[in-house]
Write a protein that holds these residues in place. Structure first.
Motif, PDB file in Angstrom:
ATOM      1  N   LEU A  72       0.835  -1.203   0.000  1.00 27.26           N
ATOM      2  CA  LEU A  72       0.000   0.000   0.000  1.00 27.26           C
ATOM      3  C   LEU A  72       0.866   1.249   0.000  1.00 27.26           C
ATOM      4  N   ALA A  73       1.945   1.204   0.782  1.00 28.91           N
ATOM      5  CA  ALA A  73       2.845   2.358   0.835  1.00 28.91           C
ATOM      6  C   ALA A  73       3.487   2.609  -0.520  1.00 28.91           C
ATOM      7  N   SER A  74       3.859   1.530  -1.208  1.00 28.68           N
ATOM      8  CA  SER A  74       4.513   1.703  -2.506  1.00 28.68           C
ATOM      9  C   SER A  74       3.555   2.312  -3.516  1.00 28.68           C
ATOM     10  N   ARG A  75       2.261   1.988  -3.401  1.00 27.31           N
ATOM     11  CA  ARG A  75       1.285   2.602  -4.304  1.00 27.31           C
ATOM     12  C   ARG A  75       1.145   4.091  -4.027  1.00 27.31           C
ATOM     13  N   ALA A  76       1.193   4.437  -2.744  1.00 32.55           N
ATOM     14  CA  ALA A  76       1.119   5.861  -2.400  1.00 32.55           C
ATOM     15  C   ALA A  76       2.343   6.602  -2.929  1.00 32.55           C
ATOM     16  N   TRP A  77       3.516   5.966  -2.768  1.00 31.76           N
ATOM     17  CA  TRP A  77       4.739   6.597  -3.262  1.00 31.76           C
ATOM     18  C   TRP A  77       4.713   6.782  -4.766  1.00 31.76           C
ATOM     19  N   SER A  78       3.990   5.896  -5.486  1.00 35.31           N
ATOM     20  CA  SER A  78       3.970   5.996  -6.943  1.00 35.31           C
ATOM     21  C   SER A  78       3.326   7.290  -7.412  1.00 35.31           C
ATOM     22  N   GLN A  79       2.521   7.911  -6.547  1.00 32.67           N
ATOM     23  CA  GLN A  79       1.874   9.169  -6.896  1.00 32.67           C
ATOM     24  C   GLN A  79       2.569  10.358  -6.240  1.00 32.67           C
ATOM     25  N   PHE A  80       3.674  10.097  -5.612  1.00 31.07           N
ATOM     26  CA  PHE A  80       4.350  11.139  -4.844  1.00 31.07           C
ATOM     27  C   PHE A  80       5.328  11.911  -5.724  1.00 31.07           C
ATOM     28  N   ASP A  81       5.523  13.187  -5.416  1.00 32.96           N
ATOM     29  CA  ASP A  81       6.378  14.049  -6.224  1.00 32.96           C
ATOM     30  C   ASP A  81       7.788  13.510  -6.385  1.00 32.96           C
ATOM     31  N   LEU A  82       8.308  12.848  -5.365  1.00 34.69           N
ATOM     32  CA  LEU A  82       9.689  12.380  -5.403  1.00 34.69           C
ATOM     33  C   LEU A  82       9.915  11.430  -6.570  1.00 34.69           C
ATOM     34  N   ARG A  83       9.085  10.422  -6.669  1.00 34.40           N
ATOM     35  CA  ARG A  83       9.249   9.433  -7.729  1.00 34.40           C
ATOM     36  C   ARG A  83       9.015  10.055  -9.101  1.00 34.40           C
ATOM     37  N   ALA A  84       7.986  10.879  -9.206  1.00 32.74           N
ATOM     38  CA  ALA A  84       7.682  11.509 -10.491  1.00 32.74           C
ATOM     39  C   ALA A  84       8.790  12.464 -10.914  1.00 32.74           C
ATOM     40  N   ALA A  85       9.302  13.233  -9.958  1.00 37.05           N
ATOM     41  CA  ALA A  85      10.320  14.241 -10.280  1.00 37.05           C
ATOM     42  C   ALA A  85      11.615  13.606 -10.763  1.00 37.05           C
ATOM     43  N   LEU A  86      11.906  12.394 -10.293  1.00 37.22           N
ATOM     44  CA  LEU A  86      13.180  11.764 -10.616  1.00 37.22           C
ATOM     45  C   LEU A  86      13.076  10.723 -11.735  1.00 37.22           C
ATOM     46  N   SER A  87      11.896  10.562 -12.283  1.00 40.78           N
ATOM     47  CA  SER A  87      11.677   9.504 -13.274  1.00 40.78           C
ATOM     48  C   SER A  87      12.671   9.566 -14.429  1.00 40.78           C
ATOM     49  N   ALA A  88      12.821  10.726 -15.052  1.00 39.38           N
ATOM     50  CA  ALA A  88      13.714  10.847 -16.206  1.00 39.38           C
ATOM     51  C   ALA A  88      15.169  10.614 -15.798  1.00 39.38           C
ATOM     52  N   ASP A  89      15.558  11.105 -14.623  1.00 37.64           N
ATOM     53  CA  ASP A  89      16.940  10.923 -14.147  1.00 37.64           C
ATOM     54  C   ASP A  89      17.240   9.453 -13.907  1.00 37.64           C
ATOM     55  N   LEU A  90      16.283   8.728 -13.308  1.00 37.29           N
ATOM     56  CA  LEU A  90      16.498   7.311 -13.030  1.00 37.29           C
ATOM     57  C   LEU A  90      16.584   6.508 -14.327  1.00 37.29           C
ATOM     58  N   GLN A  91      15.742   6.847 -15.280  1.00 36.06           N
ATOM     59  CA  GLN A  91      15.803   6.153 -16.571  1.00 36.06           C
ATOM     60  C   GLN A  91      17.142   6.403 -17.259  1.00 36.06           C
ATOM     61  N   ALA A  92      17.627   7.650 -17.207  1.00 33.83           N
ATOM     62  CA  ALA A  92      18.915   7.972 -17.820  1.00 33.83           C
ATOM     63  C   ALA A  92      20.042   7.209 -17.137  1.00 33.83           C
ATOM     64  N   LEU A  93      19.970   7.082 -15.809  1.00 32.99           N
ATOM     65  CA  LEU A  93      20.996   6.336 -15.077  1.00 32.99           C
ATOM     66  C   LEU A  93      20.983   4.871 -15.473  1.00 32.99           C
ATOM     67  N   ARG A  94      19.794   4.300 -15.561  1.00 34.53           N
ATOM     68  CA  ARG A  94      19.687   2.895 -15.984  1.00 34.53           C
ATOM     69  C   ARG A  94      20.255   2.703 -17.386  1.00 34.53           C
ATOM     70  N   ASP A  95      19.936   3.634 -18.291  1.00 40.20           N
ATOM     71  CA  ASP A  95      20.425   3.509 -19.668  1.00 40.20           C
ATOM     72  C   ASP A  95      21.940   3.715 -19.749  1.00 40.20           C
ATOM     73  N   ASP A  96      22.464   4.649 -18.943  1.00 39.27           N
ATOM     74  CA  ASP A  96      23.910   4.914 -18.958  1.00 39.27           C
ATOM     75  C   ASP A  96      24.712   3.738 -18.419  1.00 39.27           C
ATOM     76  N   THR A  97      24.192   3.114 -17.371  1.00 35.95           N
ATOM     77  CA  THR A  97      24.940   2.039 -16.714  1.00 35.95           C
ATOM     78  C   THR A  97      24.600   0.655 -17.254  1.00 35.95           C
ATOM     79  N   GLY A  98      23.411   0.512 -17.809  1.00 35.24           N
ATOM     80  CA  GLY A  98      22.965  -0.795 -18.259  1.00 35.24           C
ATOM     81  C   GLY A  98      22.656  -1.742 -17.123  1.00 35.24           C
ATOM     82  N   GLU A  99      22.419  -1.175 -15.919  1.00 33.82           N
ATOM     83  CA  GLU A  99      22.186  -2.008 -14.736  1.00 33.82           C
ATOM     84  C   GLU A  99      20.903  -1.598 -14.019  1.00 33.82           C
ATOM     85  N   THR A 100      20.510  -2.396 -13.039  1.00 36.15           N
ATOM     86  CA  THR A 100      19.295  -2.132 -12.293  1.00 36.15           C
ATOM     87  C   THR A 100      19.477  -0.925 -11.376  1.00 36.15           C
TER      88      THR A 100
END
Length: 261
Positions: free
Chosen positions: A74-102
């Motif tokens: 339930l907490a993870s669902r709440a976090w999915s709508q939270f500004d923190l996760r949304a604000a960092l979405s593009a940065d996290l995707q770029a990090l995953r693509d740059d490193t090729g890792e989880t």
């Protein structure tokens, strides 16, 4: 308000009091400890934790209780709508693509870190971690990054009662060893989990700070030992440090609240 509603609210308040006590405890408490801390008779505390466990809101291990899988989901669902996760979405995707890792995004919760986002490696072998899962502060890269970023008084309050379970042969299970590792982490700007949490997995982590300079979340890059790059500094650490700086700049203008330790 009817008597039935008043009675229901009072019972719910008792359940929430016990649940909050489980969440706030520095280490998983027993039902007897919960009875003492909440001020309830032991039979009442035992009935409440049994009901919470039945619903997956707490989980019992060797007579002690921690937050349960249903509550974390339930907490993870709440976090999915939270500004923190949304604000960092593009940065996290770029990090995953740059490193090729989880890549994981985690927030503090008592003596643990909770994953609120996970971006899988495009490689054929996947990590067993999942959103909503908890990892220990002392044995994970995100946990050590968070501890190292805290001001000393706050860090020492956590360390004083932190359970230092030895999960792997290399796990730092003594306070002197952990404090030394945290000093190294603070000096170099990133934490490392060298097969301390899971066999065959190496992680690098950084802390993200809010406008007040407080750590509110951590990001890690996790790789399998057999495919770790020859130059981790260039492959994982430098991209992580770039994300840390960019993300902290974003968080400085967001009304982020960690709800952490």
């Amino acid at each position: 308000m009817s008597e039935t509603k008043v009675a229901g609210a009072a019972a719910f308040a008792k359940f929430m009091t016990v649940l909050q006590a489980v969440a706030d405890a520095p280490q998983p408490p027993t039902a007897a400890a919960l009875a003492r801390s909440c001020g309830y008779p032991r039979p009442t505390a035992y009935r409440i934790v049994a009901a919470l466990a039945e619903q997956g809101m707490v989980a019992e291990t060797e007579g002690a209780y921690r937050l349960g899988p249903r509550l974390l989901a339930l907490a993870s669902r709440a976090w999915s709508q939270f500004d923190l996760r949304a604000a960092l979405s593009a940065d996290l995707q770029a990090l995953r693509d740059d490193t090729g890792e989880t890549v994981h995004l985690a927030v503090p919760a008592g003596a643990e870190m909770i994953y609120i986002d996970k971006l899988e490696s495009p490689g054929p072998v996947r990590m067993a971690s999942r959103v909503g899962a908890a990892v220990a502060l002392h044995s994970s890269a995100v946990g050590k990054a968070y501890l190292a970023a805290l001001a000393e008084p706050a860090r020492e309050r956590l360390l004083r009662d932190l359970p230092l379970a030895s999960r792997m042969p290399g796990t730092l299970s003594t306070l002197p060893a952990l404090r030394a590792a945290l000093a190294d982490t603070a000096a170099r700007g990133y934490a490392m989990d060298n097969e301390e949490n899971e066999p065959g997995i190496v992680c690098y982590g950084v802390a993200l700070r809010d406008a007040a300079g407080q750590p509110v979340a951590c990001v890690s890059v996790s790789t399998l030992l057999f495919r770790r790059r020859d130059d981790p500094q260039a492959a994982y650490i430098e991209p992580l440090l770039r994300l840390r700086d960019a993300a902290s700049a974003k968080l400085a203008v967001l009304p982020v609240s960690s709800g952490g330790a």
